[in-house]
Design an enzyme around this catalytic site. Structure first.
Site, PDB file in Angstrom:
ATOM      1  N   CYS A  54       0.824  -1.208   0.000  1.00  0.00           N
ATOM      2  CA  CYS A  54       0.000   0.000   0.000  1.00  0.00           C
ATOM      3  C   CYS A  54       0.858   1.258   0.000  1.00  0.00           C
ATOM      4  CB  CYS A  54      -0.913   0.011   1.215  1.00  0.00           C
ATOM      5  SG  CYS A  54      -2.073  -1.362   1.279  1.00  0.00           S
ATOM      6  N   ARG A 131      -7.882  -4.272  -2.659  1.00  0.00           N
ATOM      7  CA  ARG A 131      -7.392  -3.198  -3.522  1.00  0.00           C
ATOM      8  C   ARG A 131      -8.404  -2.973  -4.645  1.00  0.00           C
ATOM      9  NH1 ARG A 131      -2.470  -2.715  -1.539  1.00  0.00           N
ATOM     10  NH2 ARG A 131      -1.430  -4.618  -0.850  1.00  0.00           N
TER      11      ARG A 131
END
Length: 217
Positions: A54, A131
């Protein structure tokens, strides 16, 4: 939080329908979908703050932010972490990597926004958002959805390309082929009648067959 959420029977938002409404606390104050009226928006989720994949994605989004702005497009991140975790993570990215995160990050502790946008996938991430990336146009219509697994980061240049391609299609009433980049030829919509199909070859396009023709913009 608005209850006016448009999803299909699987709890997922629908392409070419109004994007689910939201009002949420962010690192830049409260944000609502209506705040982005007249602008394109890339809304993207990540599983958790202070995670390595991330972190690479957020830095890439930050570096590409000027490119999105040229497209009249804003960025808005999300995870189910708290506002305080977001602030600490943003400060850590600045300290450790020298990258400022210029866009807001939604605090979604109750997972209201994540559920509205279908970001929670049981079996993939029961307690965090996968995601997911959503492209919303300047009229608030959801135009694209892309999901990635927990283990693999997204390619941020692809989302710059996708927004550019969508805007090009809207402005010129055309489609774009695989891997299209600005300056490449675009695909002309196929004829809708037998008569039009017969005439297509003589219309001056880069003609392969009645259903497949390209042109330069």
């Amino acid at each position: 939080m608005s209850n006016d959420i448009q999803t299909n029977t699987f709890g997922m938002p629908q392409l070419n329908a109004p994007a689910p409404d939201f009002e949420a606390r962010t690192t830049h104050g409260v944000r609502k979908l209506s705040d982005y009226a007249g602008k394109w928006l890339v809304l993207f989720s990540h599983p958790a703050d202070f995670t390595p994949v991330c972190t690479t994605e957020f830095m890439a989004f930050a570096k590409a932010y000027p490119e999105f702005q040229k497209l009249n497009c804003e960025l808005l991140g999300l995870s189910i972490d708290s506002y305080y975790a977001h602030v600490a993570w943003v400060r850590n990215i600045k300290e450790k990597f020298g990258v400022d995160i210029p866009f807001p990050i939604i605090e979604d502790l109750k997972m209201d926004v994540a559920r509205a946008y279908g970001m929670i996938h049981p079996g993939a991430a029961d307690t965090s958002a996968v995601r997911a990336t959503f492209v919303i146009d300047d009229k608030g219509i959801l135009r694209a959805m892309v999901y990635y697994p927990m283990t693999n980061g997204r390619s941020i240049p692809e989302f710059v390309r996708l927004v550019t391609a969508l805007q090009t299609s809207d402005a010129n009433h055309v489609a774009t082929p695989e891997g299209w980049q600005p300056g490449d030829k675009v695909i002309v919509p196929p004829p809708q009648t037998v008569e039009a199909a017969e005439a297509r070859k003589g219309e001056g396009y880069e003609y392969v067959d009645w259903y497949f023709s390209k042109k330069a913009l």
